[in-house]
Design a protein around this motif. Structure first.
Motif, mmCIF file in Angstrom:
data_model
loop_
_atom_site.group_PDB
_atom_site.id
_atom_site.type_symbol
_atom_site.label_atom_id
_atom_site.label_comp_id
_atom_site.label_asym_id
_atom_site.label_seq_id
_atom_site.Cartn_x
_atom_site.Cartn_y
_atom_site.Cartn_z
ATOM 1 N N GLY A 162 4.150 5.145 -5.687
ATOM 2 C CA GLY A 162 3.299 5.510 -7.161
ATOM 3 C C GLY A 162 2.793 6.317 -7.274
ATOM 4 N N SER A 163 1.491 6.438 -6.782
ATOM 5 C CA SER A 163 0.243 7.182 -7.989
ATOM 6 C C SER A 163 0.601 8.624 -7.231
ATOM 7 C CB SER A 163 -0.719 6.605 -6.942
ATOM 8 O OG SER A 163 -1.032 6.810 -5.588
ATOM 9 N N GLY A 164 1.104 9.099 -6.700
ATOM 10 C CA GLY A 164 1.467 10.791 -6.468
ATOM 11 C C GLY A 164 1.198 10.829 -4.948
ATOM 12 N N TYR A 178 1.105 -1.440 0.276
ATOM 13 C CA TYR A 178 0.160 -0.175 -0.340
ATOM 14 C C TYR A 178 0.921 1.158 -0.158
ATOM 15 C CZ TYR A 178 -3.850 2.855 0.987
ATOM 16 O OH TYR A 178 -4.615 3.869 0.570
ATOM 17 N N ARG A 179 1.990 1.014 0.779
ATOM 18 C CA ARG A 179 3.043 2.517 0.700
ATOM 19 C C ARG A 179 3.518 2.934 -0.447
ATOM 20 N NH1 ARG A 179 6.564 0.862 4.384
ATOM 21 N NH2 ARG A 179 4.943 0.955 6.744
#
Length: 183
Positions: free
Chosen positions: A111-113, A105-106
């Motif tokens: 990665g999704s900003g 999750y981290r």
């Protein structure tokens, strides 16, 4: 069938780690006592079954000696008891699974900003517990006395989880460890 050479010390460590009495394992695996005495070894198929029974990856049986195993996080259960019992292998497995999910999750958020939540690392070990609790309540928008407004503890828990999720906190719930709800 060919036997698989494994260390009797590792075999005994695995049994103790799983908390299974010697007699119980000897009843399930008739040659278990001779494996411990070094007068034989299990077959590959027996080792697969033993691995499942003892909740241990098969590769661990091929170690030359038992590893020194540390808990992946502090154990605050039963603090008042002088001898804290080792957590079950199922509980340790559950902790490892949750830690893998947390790492995923981290990485996903990074990665999704997504930005780091403001409250992350906002408290320190020396902070007063009441002050930290107040900050947590504020962050979660959890009013003092809201527990009393819930019909029961389950309703309050659902509300608490919902507030935590709304604040951006990953919530993992596991009410059953292995086949037991006693953990």
């Amino acid at each position: 069938m060919a036997e698989v050479a494994i260390s009797p010390d590792v075999l005994e460590w695995a049994r103790e780690r799983a908390g299974i009495p010697f007699d119980m394992l000897a009843k399930r695996f008739k040659r278990y006592p001779s494996w411990i005495d070094g007068r034989g070894s299990p077959t590959f198929q027996q080792l697969e079954t033993l691995s499942s029974v003892l909740h241990l990856p098969m590769g661990m049986f091929f170690l030359p000696e038992p590893p020194e195993e540390k808990l992946p996080l502090p154990d605050f259960r039963r603090i008042s008891e002088p001898e804290v019992q080792r957590p079950s292998t199922e509980l340790i497995d559950t902790i490892h699974i949750c830690q893998r999910r947390q790492r995923w999750y981290r990485d996903y958020l990074a990665g999704s900003g997504s930005e780091t939540l403001q409250f992350v690392s906002s408290a320190e070990v020396g902070d007063q517990p009441a002050v930290v609790a107040g900050h947590i309540r504020t962050t979660l928008k959890l009013e003092v006395g809201s527990r009393n407004e819930a019909a029961n503890w389950e309703e309050f828990l659902r509300r608490f989880i919902s507030l935590a999720r709304d604040a951006g906190i990953l919530v993992m719930i596991n009410g059953v460890v292995g086949m037991s709800t006693a953990e």
